[in-house]
Design an enzyme around this catalytic site. Structure first.
Site, mmCIF file in Angstrom:
data_model
loop_
_atom_site.group_PDB
_atom_site.id
_atom_site.type_symbol
_atom_site.label_atom_id
_atom_site.label_comp_id
_atom_site.label_asym_id
_atom_site.label_seq_id
_atom_site.Cartn_x
_atom_site.Cartn_y
_atom_site.Cartn_z
ATOM 1 N N VAL A 132 0.826 -1.201 0.000
ATOM 2 C CA VAL A 132 0.000 0.000 0.000
ATOM 3 C C VAL A 132 0.863 1.255 0.000
ATOM 4 C CG1 VAL A 132 -1.654 1.337 1.377
ATOM 5 C CG2 VAL A 132 -2.001 -1.120 1.051
ATOM 6 N N GLU A 133 1.973 1.223 0.724
ATOM 7 C CA GLU A 133 2.797 2.418 0.858
ATOM 8 C C GLU A 133 3.635 2.724 -0.387
ATOM 9 O OE1 GLU A 133 2.878 4.683 3.110
ATOM 10 O OE2 GLU A 133 1.561 3.789 4.607
ATOM 11 N N THR A 134 4.343 1.721 -0.904
ATOM 12 C CA THR A 134 5.309 2.010 -1.975
ATOM 13 C C THR A 134 5.327 0.979 -3.092
ATOM 14 O OG1 THR A 134 7.136 0.820 -0.889
ATOM 15 C CG2 THR A 134 6.841 3.160 -0.316
#
Length: 365
Positions: free
Chosen positions: A162-164
């Site tokens: 989700v982040e990167t």
């Protein structure tokens, strides 16, 4: 906080701007610019980088707030004033960041079908396939982190995805520019970002790193797991044993995310969520969200029961706005732990469901 997908960076090398500053000295009626001398260091020492100036210049010259911040870093943490003058004289004010933050609403009420649209951003082939590939390449580190911290590999991967997207979207903003801009040009959250700027300097000194070198999101989050500097200081670990804590290194990122979850009370082997069966319409009047607290008996009195039989002292009632209508889930303590990363029910559910999808495919190969 939510991050924007930005530019692909080579995490191993970080070929960034050099940390060399110049200072000005008055000579007669003119101004002479001379190369910076070696940085002065006191008993505590500064972070790395040949910074030295006799006064604050550049985009932040004449900022009283930054002058006060430098005073505090000198008195509280032993940095040399000339070093900080040199460092911040090359910091850049990011007008785009201010404009973007000013356009953002402090709170957003999800509209009809909001969960369906949000979920689709992360539960796709790009995120799932890359997660399976990342697990295959780093299975040993994920297994070791799970054993050491009690955190399941799929939830570590859910965060990274989700982040990167496992390092594909690390961000291309110099962290010092992002945090200086938000600390001194964004009053609504200035205190928070000033604290993160302080932590960035402490982080750089701890790691013997030039504080102008790290790059990340527009708001200063770094590495595969998008840690803010305060989270780095509390939870980053040297998981590959090379003597450095490197959030851009996959193994260190794996161990650091696991340590973060463990620090917030992750319960090994315990569930995260369960779909809820809802009888009647009494649920419509109940407060929902990751920060709600109910006993299972209380929810049962309103006709709400988890589909799986799991014992728990307190749970949260989650409502997701799907295209076909609202759906309800029971959130267990581990769900709340995920929200310590981002205070959002949708975010935590996306992390969880992405992790489950990755696990299902990885184990079913």
């Amino acid at each position: 906080m939510s991050r924007l997908p930005l530019t692909l960076l080579a995490a191993a090398s970080l070929n960034l701007l050099s940390g060399c500053a110049e200072h000005e000295m008055k000579a007669g009626t003119g101004t002479v610019v001379r190369p910076a001398p070696p940085p002065t260091r006191d008993a505590v020492g500064d972070a790395a980088g040949a910074y030295h100036a006799l006064r604050l210049g550049g985009d932040y010259a004449g900022y009283p707030g930054l002058e006060r911040f430098i005073d505090r870093m000198v008195s509280r943490h032993g940095f040399s004033r000339e070093y900080l003058y040199g460092l911040f004289s090359q910091a850049r004010r990011k007008a785009w960041t201010i404009e973007y933050m000013n356009r953002e609403k402090p709170t957003v009420t999800p509209g009809p079908g909001g969960w369906t649209r949000y979920r689709a951003k992360f539960l796709d082939e790009r995120h799932i396939g890359a997660g399976v590939d990342f697990w295959s390449r780093h299975a040993a580190a994920l297994q070791r982190a799970s054993q050491q911290y009690g955190v399941s590999p799929e939830h570590i991967l859910g965060i990274m995805g989700v982040e990167t997207v496992y390092g594909a979207n690390l961000g291309n903003h110099r962290v010092i520019d992002a945090l200086t801009t938000l600390a001194f040009d964004y009053p609504r959250r200035a205190a928070y970002f000033e604290g993160e700027l302080e932590n960035l300097l402490l982080m750089a000194r701890q790691q013997h790193q030039d504080p102008s070198r790290p790059v990340g999101s527009f708001a200063g989050a770094m590495g595969l797991g998008q840690f803010m500097p305060s989270s780095f200081l509390k939870y980053a670990v040297d998981f590959n044993g090379d003597g450095r804590k490197d959030l851009w290194d996959p193994e260190d990122a794996i161990g650091s995310i696991a340590n973060y979850f463990a620090g917030f009370g992750w319960r090994p082997g315990q569930p995260v969520t369960s779909p809820a069966e809802v009888a009647g319409s009494q649920a419509e009047g109940l407060k929902t969200g990751f920060d709600t607290r109910y006993t299972l008996a209380e929810l049962a009195s309103y006709g709400i029961r988890p589909k799986s039989d799991v014992a728990a002292d307190e749970v949260s009632l989650l409502k997701l706005s799907a295209t076909a209508g609202d759906v309800y889930y029971i959130g267990y303590p581990n769900f709340y732990v995920i929200t310590r990363y981002n205070h959002s029910t949708y975010y935590a559910m996306a992390v969880h469901q992405l992790g489950q999808a990755i696990k299902q495919r990885y184990l079913g190969r």
